[in-house]
Design a protein around this motif. Sequence first.
Motif, PDB file in Angstrom:
ATOM      1  N   SER A   1       3.312  -3.773   1.059  1.00  0.00           N
ATOM      2  CA  SER A   1       4.632  -4.223   0.651  1.00  0.00           C
ATOM      3  C   SER A   1       4.642  -4.518  -0.845  1.00  0.00           C
ATOM      4  O   SER A   1       3.650  -4.999  -1.387  1.00  0.00           O
TER       5      SER A   1
ATOM      6  N   PRO B   1       2.229 -13.776  -2.415  1.00  0.00           N
ATOM      7  CA  PRO B   1       1.930 -12.388  -2.779  1.00  0.00           C
ATOM      8  C   PRO B   1       1.077 -12.309  -4.042  1.00  0.00           C
ATOM      9  O   PRO B   1       1.190 -13.154  -4.931  1.00  0.00           O
ATOM     10  N   GLU B   2       0.237 -11.304  -4.068  1.00  0.00           N
ATOM     11  CA  GLU B   2      -0.600 -11.049  -5.245  1.00  0.00           C
ATOM     12  C   GLU B   2       0.288 -10.436  -6.325  1.00  0.00           C
ATOM     13  O   GLU B   2       1.048  -9.512  -6.062  1.00  0.00           O
TER      14      GLU B   2
END
Length: 197
Positions: A123, A146-147
């Motif tokens: 994603s 999220p990264e």
Amino acid sequence: IEVPLCDKLDILFSFIKSHLKAKIIIFLSSSKQVHFVYETFRKMQPGISLLHLHGRQKQTARTETLVKFSRAQQVCLLATDVVARGIDFPAVDWVVQADCPEDADTYIHRVGRSARYGKKGKSLIMLTPQECQAFLARLKSRHIEPEKLTIKQSKKKSIKPQLQSLLFKDPELKYLAQKAFISYVKSIYIPVSYTHL
């Protein structure tokens, strides 16, 4: 990734071009945006089949698109949240959220279109610098972090000259662009203005 608004279409087109062997769903906030991006990218021929799906289409057209998308292995579907919940697609490789979702639940439902039945999925969310801090804080409150990725300069390709030329030559496409822009501004401005009342 953090993306200035003026670079979103460049990044989106570059992403599609570098994932031609994938099955991708790209979420945009309005049907007018979906229609504009679909028509524009179709004319620019990224090298992968493009489909589009939004709530303003007739049910028969939507059903036909869903069947085509489900059967295809290498395809890019541009969609509104009409497909964010309740529809199972086999083997979606990527979910791209080109516009910031309304809330963390919408983010989760969109992402859930990939990685079904124990399979892996990826994603990507594109946030403008103005959206980044507040939306990431909302996700963090739901234990989602999220990264953050940075795009290499060598991977960035601008479609602005091509796009400008297309809009100059095609008044209908220019009209779609204006409608898409207005609907985008409404989608980000109206919810924000009501929260300050």
